[in-house]
Design a protein around this motif. Sequence first.
Motif, PDB file in Angstrom:
ATOM      1  N   THR A  59      10.309  15.568 -35.040  1.00 57.44           N
ATOM      2  CA  THR A  59      10.359  16.849 -35.505  1.00 57.44           C
ATOM      3  C   THR A  59      10.267  16.727 -37.093  1.00 57.44           C
ATOM      4  O   THR A  59      10.720  15.762 -37.637  1.00 57.44           O
ATOM      5  CB  THR A  59      11.483  17.827 -35.065  1.00 57.44           C
ATOM      6  N   ALA A 138       9.158  24.646 -32.844  1.00 60.78           N
ATOM      7  CA  ALA A 138      10.447  24.866 -32.389  1.00 60.78           C
ATOM      8  C   ALA A 138      11.468  25.669 -32.911  1.00 60.78           C
ATOM      9  O   ALA A 138      12.403  26.322 -32.416  1.00 60.78           O
ATOM     10  CB  ALA A 138      11.192  23.183 -32.458  1.00 60.78           C
ATOM     11  N   LEU A 150       7.442  20.143 -33.679  1.00 55.62           N
ATOM     12  CA  LEU A 150       7.445  19.068 -32.780  1.00 55.62           C
ATOM     13  C   LEU A 150       5.879  18.314 -32.757  1.00 55.62           C
ATOM     14  O   LEU A 150       5.035  19.095 -32.219  1.00 55.62           O
ATOM     15  CB  LEU A 150       8.258  18.947 -31.523  1.00 55.62           C
ATOM     16  N   GLU A 173      11.963  25.875 -24.173  1.00 56.50           N
ATOM     17  CA  GLU A 173      12.374  25.051 -25.361  1.00 56.50           C
ATOM     18  C   GLU A 173      12.185  23.386 -25.176  1.00 56.50           C
ATOM     19  O   GLU A 173      12.767  23.039 -23.868  1.00 56.50           O
ATOM     20  CB  GLU A 173      13.939  25.164 -25.856  1.00 56.50           C
ATOM     21  N   VAL A 175      12.912  21.131 -27.636  1.00 57.56           N
ATOM     22  CA  VAL A 175      13.743  20.700 -28.728  1.00 57.56           C
ATOM     23  C   VAL A 175      15.001  21.291 -28.582  1.00 57.56           C
ATOM     24  O   VAL A 175      14.888  22.557 -28.758  1.00 57.56           O
ATOM     25  CB  VAL A 175      13.317  20.637 -30.074  1.00 57.56           C
TER      26      VAL A 175
END
Length: 176
Positions: A59, A138, A150, A173, A175
Amino acid sequence: MLRRFNGQRMGANEPTIVVKLDTSGGVVTRDDEYMRRFRQAQVREYFFGDSKASLSPHTQQVDYGQFSVYKIPESSDMLASLLPGGEAEEEPTRKPIYERVQPSAQMQNAILAIVQADVNDTPENIRDASVVGFVYIAEVDEKRKKLRILTPIGGRIPHRALIWGSWPTDVGELVG
């Protein structure tokens, strides 16, 4: 595809003929829940790998100005030529292929395609460019004008055009 390729001359100067086909009678439809889970598993595998090959997703925080994001307008007729055989095709109207958009909270949990096109290329060049990879948005911080992205591997994201499509929906999601 019909409008784009039908009648064009290729390699040996032979015309290309595009034929629309009806859906096969043996096509099995999958239920929505199965397809949603399957898409989520495929997206997760792209970013994190599978049991045979584990990836190291990364990330990073990036500024809004670092990218040019393009989106297919909601009322776009661009894909009308891909209708299944037997469906009527309306007379095409000249609408933009892509519109340049600013990052917004709507992008959160979306997947964007990175294409092999310069950020200032024409919409036609961006449309025809090869996809280099995908990124997952994210988090969108509109106050600081930053995105948390990401990627499947570490490193700088190339300065290329990003395409924000409507698929896949409901990625969830990736992350925490």
